[in-house]
Design an enzyme around this catalytic site. Structure first.
Site, short mmCIF file in Angstrom:
data_model
loop_
_atom_site.label_atom_id
_atom_site.label_comp_id
_atom_site.label_asym_id
_atom_site.label_seq_id
_atom_site.Cartn_x
_atom_site.Cartn_y
_atom_site.Cartn_z
N LYS A 118 -6.65 1.20 7.64
CA LYS A 118 -8.03 0.77 7.87
C LYS A 118 -8.05 -0.23 9.03
O LYS A 118 -7.48 -1.31 8.92
CB LYS A 118 -8.61 0.14 6.60
N GLY A 169 -10.63 4.36 -0.11
CA GLY A 169 -11.44 4.14 -1.31
C GLY A 169 -11.21 2.75 -1.86
O GLY A 169 -10.48 1.94 -1.28
N ASP A 190 -15.70 0.85 -1.99
CA ASP A 190 -14.67 0.01 -1.40
C ASP A 190 -15.21 -1.37 -1.07
O ASP A 190 -14.52 -2.39 -1.22
CB ASP A 190 -14.13 0.69 -0.13
N ASN A 226 -8.64 -9.85 2.92
CA ASN A 226 -9.75 -10.29 3.75
C ASN A 226 -10.63 -11.29 3.00
O ASN A 226 -11.08 -12.30 3.57
CB ASN A 226 -10.55 -9.08 4.21
N SER A 284 -3.92 -2.37 -4.24
CA SER A 284 -2.55 -1.93 -4.49
C SER A 284 -1.98 -2.44 -5.81
O SER A 284 -1.33 -1.69 -6.55
CB SER A 284 -1.64 -2.39 -3.34
N GLU A 323 -6.86 -7.04 7.98
CA GLU A 323 -7.31 -6.25 9.14
C GLU A 323 -8.70 -6.65 9.62
O GLU A 323 -9.05 -6.42 10.77
CB GLU A 323 -7.32 -4.76 8.78
N LYS A 336 -15.76 -2.64 6.01
CA LYS A 336 -15.97 -3.52 4.86
C LYS A 336 -15.01 -4.71 4.89
O LYS A 336 -15.27 -5.73 4.25
CB LYS A 336 -15.87 -2.75 3.55
N ARG A 376 10.70 0.68 9.32
CA ARG A 376 11.55 0.38 10.47
C ARG A 376 12.94 -0.07 10.04
O ARG A 376 13.88 -0.05 10.84
CB ARG A 376 10.89 -0.70 11.34
N TRP A 430 0.83 -1.21 0.00
CA TRP A 430 0.00 0.00 0.00
C TRP A 430 0.87 1.25 0.00
O TRP A 430 0.65 2.19 -0.76
CB TRP A 430 -0.94 -0.03 1.19
#
Length: 308
Positions: free
Chosen positions: A84, A112, A220, A232, A116, A257, A167, A36, A16
């Site tokens: 998200k 939105g 989305d 997901n 990616s 997520e 979503k 990192r 992303w």
């Protein structure tokens, strides 16, 4: 004009973050990606940044915001949340975390129907940038907008953010629906009814209902529920193929997520008595409390009621 070019920092070197960087580079802005693993500290990287875009996973948001609290930011620097999710400990959204820790800088939410891989391939897409600060939203709109990426502004950041967050739970359900080959009728009904409960939660958080009919809500939802590029969706599909939750999560690249969001959403809905039947069945499925077949039967056997 060269004088219009800006210094942009993107936090997060995953798919992303890389996609967002490619969009900003299209407009010739100076882009730095920090992770990192970077040699420089975050404070060193952001010192001359006009905009700082956070594209880290939900679990990293608070740590990043805390690092930036002590950084010397330009007075006009704009913070952009492109994450998200919901934080398990506080049940806050990413923008609520940013606002609580760095309240003196304009904050914009970007969300939105943005897969990616499609963006990196140069395929056309659109997104929404939302803020209570109209000038800040327009600034971010301008650095991202291009021939292949259309950007709309919005004044309802919490609604835009929650559309993208909630979503993800539904995408798990739809992935499972496709994994079971339940058909287009079932999938359409599932997506449509799920949007109603997303709006229900959004209104509780103070969002505008109409926001969820736009790109960051319905748009989305459709993208995530109709593409095997969605992590997901992939988790739900894998569970329907007989994988355990742990194996399903391990089979996808990056963070799904929706798994964590489902758990936090149940805590909120139980406390506030918000009716979210689809999300509840997803949460119970993920916790191993019911089988996928029991989830399907449960959704179909609910009491008859008016549609609204």
């Amino acid at each position: 004009m060269k004088s219009d070019l800006k210094n942009i920092t993107i936090i997060g070197a995953g798919a992303w973050g890389s996609a967002l960087a490619s969009l900003v580079k299209t407009n010739d802005h100076s882009v730095q990606i920090w992770s990192r693993q970077s040699n420089l500290s975050l404070a060193e990287v952001v010192i001359n940044s006009d905009a700082i875009i956070s594209a880290v996973s939900m679990k990293g948001v608070r740590a990043i915001a805390e690092q930036l609290q002590s950084a010397k930011l330009l007075p006009h620097a704009i913070l952009v949340s492109a994450t998200k999710g919901l934080e398990p400990q506080t049940r806050q959204t990413p923008s609520q975390i940013w606002r609580s820790l760095i309240p003196d800088h304009p904050l914009v939410v970007l969300s939105g129907p943005n897969l990616s891989k499609e963006i990196m391939a140069g395929q056309p897409a659109a997104t929404v940038v939302a803020s209570s600060d109209e000038a800040a939203a327009q600034f971010i709109q301008n650095i991202f907008a291009s021939r292949n990426f259309r950007v709309y502004t919005n004044s309802d950041p919490i609604g835009v953010e929650l559309g993208g967050t909630l979503k993800n739970v539904i995408a798990i359900a739809v992935g499972a629906c496709d994994g079971l080959n339940l058909g287009t009728n079932a999938k359409s009904a599932l997506i449509t009814r799920s949007l109603i409960e997303i709006i229900r939660v959004g209104v509780y958080f103070g969002a505008q209902p109409e926001t969820f009919w736009g790109l960051s809500g319905l748009g989305d939802l459709l993208a995530t529920c109709n593409s095997n590029l969605s992590r997901n969706y992939q988790v739900g599909y894998a569970i329907a193929q007989g994988m355990s939750l742990e194996a399903a999560i391990a089979s996808v690249s990056g963070t799904a997520e929706g798994v964590n969001t489902a758990n936090v959403l149940m805590e909120i809905s139980d406390r506030e008595k918000i009716y979210v039947p689809v999300s509840r069945y997803v949460d119970r499925l993920l916790k191993g409390e019911i089988t996928l077949q029991q989830a399907v039967e449960g959704l179909m056997e609910r009491d008859l009621k008016p549609e609204n």
